[in-house]
Each structure stands twice: as structure tokens, then as C-alpha cells.
Design a protein around this motif. Structure first.
Motif, PDB file in Angstrom:
ATOM      1  N   ALA A   3       0.831  -1.211   0.000  1.00 26.21           N
ATOM      2  CA  ALA A   3       0.000   0.000   0.000  1.00 26.21           C
ATOM      3  C   ALA A   3       0.863   1.259   0.000  1.00 26.21           C
ATOM      4  CB  ALA A   3      -0.919  -0.010   1.220  1.00 26.21           C
ATOM      5  N   THR A   4       1.955   1.229   0.753  1.00 26.27           N
ATOM      6  CA  THR A   4       2.831   2.397   0.841  1.00 26.27           C
ATOM      7  C   THR A   4       3.474   2.694  -0.503  1.00 26.27           C
ATOM      8  OG1 THR A   4       3.324   1.846   3.147  1.00 26.27           O
ATOM      9  CG2 THR A   4       4.784   3.423   2.074  1.00 26.27           C
ATOM     10  N   ILE A   5       4.035   1.673  -1.148  1.00 24.27           N
ATOM     11  CA  ILE A   5       4.700   1.884  -2.439  1.00 24.27           C
ATOM     12  C   ILE A   5       3.705   2.327  -3.499  1.00 24.27           C
ATOM     13  CG2 ILE A   5       5.863   0.690  -4.338  1.00 24.27           C
ATOM     14  CD1 ILE A   5       7.412  -0.909  -2.301  1.00 24.27           C
ATOM     15  N   PHE A   6       2.567   1.650  -3.593  1.00 29.74           N
ATOM     16  CA  PHE A   6       1.584   2.029  -4.612  1.00 29.74           C
ATOM     17  C   PHE A   6       1.106   3.463  -4.398  1.00 29.74           C
ATOM     18  CE2 PHE A   6      -2.668   2.622  -6.257  1.00 29.74           C
ATOM     19  CZ  PHE A   6      -2.570   2.101  -7.541  1.00 29.74           C
ATOM     20  N   THR A   7       0.742   3.782  -3.158  1.00 30.05           N
ATOM     21  CA  THR A   7       0.159   5.095  -2.879  1.00 30.05           C
ATOM     22  C   THR A   7       1.172   6.222  -3.028  1.00 30.05           C
ATOM     23  OG1 THR A   7      -1.344   4.038  -1.301  1.00 30.05           O
ATOM     24  CG2 THR A   7      -1.147   6.439  -1.190  1.00 30.05           C
ATOM     25  N   MET A   8       2.350   6.059  -2.430  1.00 29.88           N
ATOM     26  CA  MET A   8       3.317   7.152  -2.382  1.00 29.88           C
ATOM     27  C   MET A   8       4.208   7.231  -3.623  1.00 29.88           C
ATOM     28  SD  MET A   8       2.197   8.223   0.419  1.00 29.88           S
ATOM     29  CE  MET A   8       3.274   9.636   0.651  1.00 29.88           C
ATOM     30  N   ASP A   9       4.410   6.112  -4.316  1.00 31.28           N
ATOM     31  CA  ASP A   9       5.323   6.122  -5.463  1.00 31.28           C
ATOM     32  C   ASP A   9       4.621   6.133  -6.811  1.00 31.28           C
ATOM     33  OD1 ASP A   9       7.878   6.024  -4.097  1.00 31.28           O
ATOM     34  OD2 ASP A   9       7.345   3.998  -3.498  1.00 31.28           O
ATOM     35  N   LEU A  10       3.438   5.539  -6.903  1.00 32.10           N
ATOM     36  CA  LEU A  10       2.753   5.459  -8.191  1.00 32.10           C
ATOM     37  C   LEU A  10       1.489   6.315  -8.249  1.00 32.10           C
ATOM     38  CD1 LEU A  10       3.070   1.624  -8.951  1.00 32.10           C
ATOM     39  CD2 LEU A  10       4.533   3.489  -9.741  1.00 32.10           C
ATOM     40  N   TYR A  11       0.730   6.334  -7.170  1.00 33.56           N
ATOM     41  CA  TYR A  11      -0.558   7.033  -7.194  1.00 33.56           C
ATOM     42  C   TYR A  11      -0.423   8.526  -6.886  1.00 33.56           C
ATOM     43  CZ  TYR A  11      -5.387   8.254  -6.088  1.00 33.56           C
ATOM     44  OH  TYR A  11      -6.617   8.857  -6.051  1.00 33.56           O
ATOM     45  N   LYS A  12       0.334   8.856  -5.864  1.00 38.52           N
ATOM     46  CA  LYS A  12       0.447  10.245  -5.442  1.00 38.52           C
ATOM     47  C   LYS A  12       1.092  11.090  -6.538  1.00 38.52           C
ATOM     48  CE  LYS A  12       2.106  13.195  -1.665  1.00 38.52           C
ATOM     49  NZ  LYS A  12       2.908  13.249  -0.413  1.00 38.52           N
ATOM     50  N   ASN A  13       0.463  12.227  -6.820  1.00 39.22           N
ATOM     51  CA  ASN A  13       0.958  13.137  -7.845  1.00 39.22           C
ATOM     52  C   ASN A  13       1.061  14.531  -7.240  1.00 39.22           C
ATOM     53  OD1 ASN A  13       1.453  14.765 -10.053  1.00 39.22           O
ATOM     54  ND2 ASN A  13       0.014  13.697 -11.406  1.00 39.22           N
ATOM     55  N   ASP A  14       2.282  15.028  -7.095  1.00 36.49           N
ATOM     56  CA  ASP A  14       2.479  16.335  -6.466  1.00 36.49           C
ATOM     57  C   ASP A  14       1.838  17.468  -7.263  1.00 36.49           C
ATOM     58  OD1 ASP A  14       3.873  15.211  -4.373  1.00 36.49           O
ATOM     59  OD2 ASP A  14       5.827  15.422  -5.351  1.00 36.49           O
ATOM     60  N   LYS A  15       1.617  17.249  -8.564  1.00 41.33           N
ATOM     61  CA  LYS A  15       0.976  18.288  -9.374  1.00 41.33           C
ATOM     62  C   LYS A  15      -0.532  18.322  -9.176  1.00 41.33           C
ATOM     63  CE  LYS A  15       4.516  18.068 -13.004  1.00 41.33           C
ATOM     64  NZ  LYS A  15       4.778  17.795 -14.448  1.00 41.33           N
ATOM     65  N   ASN A  16      -1.071  17.243  -8.652  1.00 43.53           N
ATOM     66  CA  ASN A  16      -2.518  17.170  -8.391  1.00 43.53           C
ATOM     67  C   ASN A  16      -2.737  16.531  -7.026  1.00 43.53           C
ATOM     68  OD1 ASN A  16      -5.319  17.228  -8.732  1.00 43.53           O
ATOM     69  ND2 ASN A  16      -5.341  15.263  -9.816  1.00 43.53           N
TER      70      ASN A  16
END
Length: 523
Positions: free
Chosen positions: A355-368
Motif C-alpha cells: 500500500a505504501t509503495i503504490f500510494t506514495m510512489d505510483l498514485y500520489k501526484n504532487d501536481k494534483n
């Protein structure tokens, strides 16, 4: 053989107590909602004892208990090198790697790679780790755990996997890493006590069956009747030399395997990233290192004892569950609870890391950007999905293997050389470029597959060492060819203190001396 009413009662009490404690320790103050830092890194609040216990609880799961006991049954004490050498590896991680990671204030290993290299490296490695965690690690934990439950209780393997998944979700999904880490101390105490007691019963039974008395007699009888199981360094003539190739275990590929697992593996390192401070994290690592020295008594010795107690097993991985059936009523329930404790703790840790890798590395987008609560919700959904996927693919992937532990080691050995090169050069050689790191990581799989099919006679652990050297050469050559000088994102190690406390240094010396004594005794 099914559990008695007393056994079931002991187990049910454990399940209820663990879920209750998990919710208690992970509750938030009135008016405060969990944010990403709370859920994925426990709010950087973990003390040393929780870190140490959680490292072991995450590591010792079905693949270790069932798999390493199976390897002990088939190979012998030599398989304990994975545990004993891990103790020294942990001290290296605590002294040289953890200071860098905490200085960078990272959530994940892929995040560090982006900070050091670029977004491509982060994305490639994030996808790789998600694949390994779901299709290798989670499946192994679920399958071997359910196999143990099936052997002990007769419950169908599918239902066993469903139970383990639901239990894991019940105590960890709400609280995240904090719920996992703070309950792991209970899991480790139970695991240690249950494992030691099973070894005690097994050795005592061997003594009784052979006219002796007590565990000392039992151990001596075991060593006399099965001397081949007490060779720490296997000779080339051994039928298991391909799994543990003699002296190479001490000086070759196992170092690469251990450094990758303990130093750069999100599933493991995440609890140290959540430490209150660097010193607290290092104390936790030292605590875990001493526990690792104890683990072979818990996970390997029962498998060796099974050679005399249950000599005609269909599969080596049935050794530990079959021994549990020799336990008296009530105590069998306690040891069963210890086994399940190890399994669900590892499941909870693994799904939290996914969950941490998916959310913070792939899902999270600093532009949105989204709200912190949104990221926590996404993490919980991903945890559930990962478990469900692993349940569906567990049998097709692992059902045909006699020794799942060795399968896991060889599979991960395809990639670990490149991972170690990527991180090691990324931390300690400023000229390493992003392309060099990426080529080394991808080259690891290419070289490993080539050696596997062109030179199948080379033991996989030796192959890991050879591929590591090739990946270093690839990274160095590419970096020099690009001729960019020091990379702009290079780690400035001069600004990071690698000094450790007196207690940490004494612990390191003690571990080296203990390991030396072990290998001299059973060389």
C-alpha cells in the motif's frame, strides 16, 4: 489431526486479544484523522523494542517457519546461514545505510531512488517491488500458512488462506504500520516461546524414544544419528551443494541476498524509517540481530528433529506442522497461535508495504495533490486488493514446489544483485548516473536468466555473486562513458554522521564472536 477444544480456546483468546490491542494502540486523539505519515510510518514514533520485534515478526513468517524447517529436514543446519549471517548484515545496515535513509526523510525505497537518480528509476523499481511482493512474497506466506493450517487442523487450504487474510485485515487495516509494529512485540514473544517449546518437546521425545532423558540427550542423539544434518559448510559432494555452495555461503552471493533483503527492501526497512530517531532505530536493529541468532533453534532445529521423529514425509515442508501434532492438548493451541502470529504479522507488514509503495510512489501526484485522508483510504483499498490477488494465484505459483523457501530465494536472486548495485553505488559513488543505475538493475535479470539457462550447473548463490560483479561493471562503465562527473543528486556522505553508540559497537563485536563460535563448532 484436529485441534482439541482447549487448543481452539487458546487460539480464539489470542485472536480476540490481538485485534483488541491493535485497535487500542492505533487509536488517534479526538479530532485527529490519520494522515499518510501516521498510516505508513506510524508518525515516526516507533521505539527500539517495537522496531526490533517488528523486524523479526515481518521476517519470520510461513516461508521461514515452514520453509526453513522443511529445508532443515532436507538439508540440515547449513540453511541456518540465512539467519545467522542476517544478524551481521543488520548491524551493517544500521551503521551505514539507515543514517542516509533517515537523513533524507523518505517514505519508501523507490522515493530514495528518485531523489538520487530520476523518476524513471523510481517507477521501474516501484512496479518491480509490487510484483514481487504480491506474486512471490504474499503468495508464499498465504500458501505455506494455509498448508500448515491444513496439516494441523484439516481445514481446506483455500479456507485457510481466507482466514489468514481476514485475520490480517481485521487487526492491521485500520491502524496501518503503527498497529502492526506495536502488536509485533506480542507476536514475537509468542513465536519465540512457542518455537522454543516445540524444539524442547521434539528433543525430549527423541531422548525418550532412544533410552535417554532430557533435551541434552536428545540433541546428542540427533547429532549422532543424523550427523550429515549438522554440516554448516557443505562439500561439493553434497546433494544439496547447489542450494548452499560451501564456502561461497560465507564470502559470496549470500551477502548480496542479505544486504538486499535487510537494507533495501521496503517490507523490512519501513519499520526503521518510522523510528523516533537514528539512535532508536539502531538500537532496534541490534535487538533484531540478537533475535536472529536465536531463530535457527526455532525454525531449523524442529525440521532436523523431524528426520528422526517423522522420517517418511511426503514433502519436506510438512515437517513443522507434523511435529506440532506431537504436542499435548492446550500447548498445541499455543504453538499453533505462535505459528499463525508469525503468518498474519508478515501478511500485515507486506500488505502495508504494498500500500505504501503504490500510494506514495505510483498514485500520489504532487501536481494534483489529494488530502491525507484520501491517501490513507487508497492505501487500505490497495491492501485488500493485494491480498485477494495473492489468494487467487497462490496455488498455481507454489502448489507444485517441495521446498518453497528455496524457490523464493532463487527467484529473488535473479534481481537482488542489480538492486544492491543500484543502492550501493547510488549512496557511495557520486558519479553513478541514472542510466547506469537503471542498466544495472535491468541487467541483473538479463544476466541471471542467461546464466540460469547457459550454465545451469552453477549454484544460484554463486550466480548471484557473479551477476553482482557484472552489474557493478555495467554501472561503472556506463557512468564513465557518460562522463558527467559528480551527479547533481549525489548523496553527500560527508554531511552524514556514521558514528554509532558504544552499546551498538559492543553488540556488533558480540555478534561477530558468537557467529565465529557457531561456524567453528559446526564447520
Amino acid at each position: 489431526m484436529s485441534l482439541s477444544t482447549l487448543d481452539i480456546s487458546v487460539f480464539v483468546i489470542y485472536v480476540i486479544a490481538l485485534i483488541g490491542i491493535a485497535y487500542f494502540v492505533s487509536r488517534e486523539k479526538a479530532g485527529h484523522e490519520k494522515d499518510a505519515g501516521d498510516y505508513f510510518l506510524a508518525g515516526n514514533s516507533l521505539p527500539w523494542w517495537a522496531i526490533g520485534a517488528s523486524l523479526i515478526a515481518a521476517n519470520i513468517s510461513a516461508e521461514q517457519i515452514i520453509g526453513m524447517s522443511g529445508a532443515g529436514y532436507k538439508i540440515g543446519l547449513a540453511i541456518a546461514s540465512y539467519e545467522w549471517m542476517a544478524a551481521l548484515t543488520l548491524m551493517i545496515v544500521g551503521k551505514y545505510f539507515l543514517p542516509i535513509f533517515l537523513e533524507k526523510k523518505i517514505y519508501t525505497m523507490p522515493q530514495f531512488l528518485e531523489n538520487r537518480f530520476d523518476h524513471r528509476v523510481r517507477t521501474v523499481m516501484a512496479i518491480f517491488w509490487l510484483g514481487v511482493y504480491v506474486f512471490v512474497n504474499l503468495t508464499a506466506i498465504l500458501w505455506l500458512g494455509a498448508l500448515a493450517i491444513n496439516t494441523i487442523t484439516g481445514v481446506d487450504i483455500v479456507y485457510g488462506m481466507i482466514f489468514l487474510g481476514l485475520f490480517s485485515v481485521a487487526y492491521s487495516l485500520y491502524g496501518g504500520l503503527k498497529a502492526v509494529a506495536f502488536t509485533d512485540i506480542i507476536q514475537v514473544v509468542l513465536l519465540t516461546f512457542g518455537g522454543l517449546f516445540l524444539s524442547y518437546i521434539a528433543l525430549d521425545l527423541i531422548a525418550v524414544n532412544n533410552g535417554g532423558q532430557g533435551i541434552i540427550d536428545g540433541f546428542n542423539i540427533l547429532a549422532t544419528q543424523a550427523p550429515e544434518k549438522f554440516d554448516m559448510i557443505l562439500s561439493p559432494e553434497s546433494e544439496h551443494y547447489a542450494d548452499l555452495p560451501g564456502i561461497s555461503v560465507l564470502v559470496g552471493g549470500m551477502w548480496i541476498m542479505n544486504l538486499s533483503y535487510w537494507g533495501f527492501n521496503q517490507y523490512i526497512i519501513q519499520r526503521t524509517l518510522a523510528a523516533k530517531s537514528l539512535r532508536e532505530g539502531q538500537k532496534g536493529i541490534a535487538f533484531a540481530a540478537f533475535l536472529k541468532l536465536l531463530m535457527p533453534i526455532i525454525v531449523v532445529l524442529p525440521g532436523i528433529a523431524a528426520v528422526l521423529l517423522v522420517p517418511d514425509l511426503g514433502k519436506a515442508d510438512q515437517a513443522y506442522p507434523e511435529l506440532m501434532n506431537l504436542m499435548p492438548s492446550g500447548l498445541k493451541g499455543l504453538v499453533f497461535a505462535a505459528l499463525v502470529a508469525a503468518i498474519v504479522s508478515s501478511l500485515a507488514s507486506m500488505t502495508n508495504s504494498v500500500a505504501t509503495i503504490f500510494t506514495m510512489d505510483l498514485y500520489k501526484n504532487d501536481k494534483n495533490p489529494k488530502s491525507e485522508e484520501h491517501y490513507v483510504k487508497v492505501g487500505r483499498i490497495v491492501s485488500l486488493v493485494a491480498l485477494i490477488v495473492a489468494m487467487f494465484v497462490a496455488k498455481p505459483l507454489l502448489g507444485q514446489f517441495d521446498q518453497a523457501f528455496q524457490y523464493i530465494q532463487e527467484f529473488t536472486g535473479f534481481f537482488t544483485p542489480g538492486i544492491v548495485v543500484l543502492f550501493f553505488l547510488g549512496m557511495f559513488w557520486k558519479r553513478t548516473t541514472a542510466n547506469a543505475g537503471l542498466y544495472a538493475a535491468l541487467g541483473s535479470a538479463v544476466f541471471s536468466v542467461a546464466f540460469k539457462f547457459l550454465y545451469p550447473e552453477i549454484p544460484f548463490m554463486d550466480r548471484v555473486g557473479i551477476v553482482f560483479i557484472l552489474c557493478v561493471l555495467v554501472a561503472v562503465v556506463v557512468s564513465l562513458m557518460e562522463n558527467k562527473g559528480d551527479d547533481e543528486n549525489a548523496v553527500d556522505v560527508k554531511g552524514i554522521s556514521f558514528a554509532t553508540s558504544k552499546g551498538f559497537n559492543i553488540s556488533t563485536v558480540a555478534i561477530v564472536l558468537i557467529l565465529t563460535a557457531f561456524y567453528i563448532t559446526w564447520w
